[in-house]
Design an enzyme around this catalytic site. Sequence first.
Site, PDB file in Angstrom:
ATOM      1  N   HIS A 287       2.013   4.146  -3.681  1.00 14.23           N
ATOM      2  CA  HIS A 287       1.650   2.909  -2.995  1.00 14.23           C
ATOM      3  C   HIS A 287       1.085   1.896  -3.977  1.00 14.23           C
ATOM      4  O   HIS A 287       0.261   2.201  -4.832  1.00 14.23           O
ATOM      5  CB  HIS A 287       0.726   3.161  -1.805  1.00 14.23           C
ATOM      6  N   ASP A 299      -6.665   4.263  -7.605  1.00 14.28           N
ATOM      7  CA  ASP A 299      -6.080   4.432  -6.275  1.00 14.28           C
ATOM      8  C   ASP A 299      -5.369   3.159  -5.858  1.00 14.28           C
ATOM      9  O   ASP A 299      -5.963   2.280  -5.256  1.00 14.28           O
ATOM     10  CB  ASP A 299      -7.194   4.780  -5.282  1.00 14.28           C
ATOM     11  N   GLU A 333      -0.255   0.905   2.397  1.00  8.76           N
ATOM     12  CA  GLU A 333      -0.627   2.307   2.575  1.00  8.76           C
ATOM     13  C   GLU A 333      -2.067   2.420   3.043  1.00  8.76           C
ATOM     14  O   GLU A 333      -2.388   3.221   3.918  1.00  8.76           O
ATOM     15  CB  GLU A 333      -0.433   3.068   1.255  1.00  8.76           C
ATOM     16  N   GLU A 334      -2.928   1.615   2.445  1.00  6.90           N
ATOM     17  CA  GLU A 334      -4.354   1.708   2.746  1.00  6.90           C
ATOM     18  C   GLU A 334      -4.674   1.299   4.183  1.00  6.90           C
ATOM     19  O   GLU A 334      -5.689   1.722   4.729  1.00  6.90           O
ATOM     20  CB  GLU A 334      -5.166   0.845   1.773  1.00  6.90           C
ATOM     21  N   HIS A 455     -12.417   3.602  -3.490  1.00  2.00           N
ATOM     22  CA  HIS A 455     -12.567   2.486  -2.557  1.00  2.00           C
ATOM     23  C   HIS A 455     -13.814   1.664  -2.851  1.00  2.00           C
ATOM     24  O   HIS A 455     -14.507   1.196  -1.930  1.00  2.00           O
ATOM     25  CB  HIS A 455     -12.573   2.983  -1.113  1.00  2.00           C
TER      26      HIS A 455
END
Length: 496
Positions: A287, A299, A333-334, A455
Amino acid sequence: MARQVVSGIRPRGGRSKALALALTCALAPGLALPAAAAAGEHHPQSTQLADRLAHQVTVAGAWRHLEALQHAADTHHDLRAAGTPGYQASARYVTGRLRQAGYRVRLQPFSFPDSAPVAETARLLTPEPRTLHPLLARYSASLPASGWTGSLAVPPQGGAAAYGCRPGDYAHGDFRGRAVLLRYGLCDVAAKLRQAAAAGASVVLLNVDQQPAGMNIRAGVRPPSAAVLPVATLPRDESEQLAADTARGPVRLALDLRGRAFTNHTFNVLADTPTGRPEHTVVVGAHLDSATEGPGVNDNGSSVAMTLETALRLAPYAKEIHNRVRFAFWGAEEEGLYGSTYYVSQLTAAERRQTALDLNFETIASPNYLRLVYHGSGAVPPGTGSVEKVLLDRFADRRLPTAPLEFDGRSDFVPFIAAGIPAGGGSSGYNQVKTPEWQKLFGGRAGAIADPCYHQRCDALGHLNRTILGQLGDALAWATGRFAVDTADVERGRLT
């Protein structure tokens, strides 16, 4: 990495990592090093391209792409989230490099439901005034613009009741018209909201239960229609102090938790090799978007960089590719795996059958890393075990121990598995707490999470671990080269 199924906290995130990650700690396939002899059951000609590709895909090569993704974030408010200029800049870079290498690139646009916080403040009024730091959950219902003032109720701590997943968890206490403080985990956020609403609660606060104690992660409610109450997460230290205050006497809070819902628009980036059989398509995906709380360079920029470098190094070997490889860089995606889900939904029945497998790597440069390979012990499509074995064999050949990571519903393999397509991949961990057993296998710090910047605003280039990036990048490249030539073992598994 996406927030866990309906919650979004990576407990991953969710995403006490009672945040429902099914990670197996006991000895299981890949936890210890298998004998090297067990790794060599494929024909040498099927691994020549894989060996060459793994040798040429390096951390140095991937690092140039990571620098470009960091620059995209730096010049766009430290964000690369879907639907933002930072995402578009990231996609322009990836698309340009792929086209220069000769790939057939197309953008696949789609829309998805999104939300943004308007107000997320909380203040303890009694027993002693202090400011709290909530994060409004994605898709949360909102309080009135005038805010909310009321009492806090906490289910009994120390057992399952603290999670608020069952009607009986509310049997001891009065929750009517109150805010209820629950621990994250055991069930999804939607279930917690349903039970809290049935008990008469007005607001739900979630102890995100992360390491370090001051870390907070935004949750999510899915489907959005399940957001029957306002819900926000609080850091573990603030949550535990609130629970202690409530045990001593009445606690009153003033809350302002409001968000706005809207439809967002973004796209996937898809690139096909010009050669290879379409009826044996291998999808290699990562992603491209970040979470809305940071630049997302680990990420999932780490996996994007290695996937892109693999594509660029594979390009000169078009004549050796037997099976079409489709490199996919997923959007949103998130927010809930929207890009990969849309892609799979657009496949015809024949195209689904012709998709041999999906390779998905997620967050592969964590500082306090694990070495995890996706493992399906439950209902996964036939052939999935063959994908896992190819990855385990590669690590075994390199004398690198691994641990199994159950398919946890938190990354882009989900729609492929749901469609009956075998999947596999790996991760260096996100917010799992490293156990003493894992420390013995991988080093690092026991009792700390794999990526303390998960995050967070600090998920930037400077905190990545090059060692695990290279090791998981090698596995990604090797498996891509191997399946570009030979998917027979996976396809045999699908027939059994």
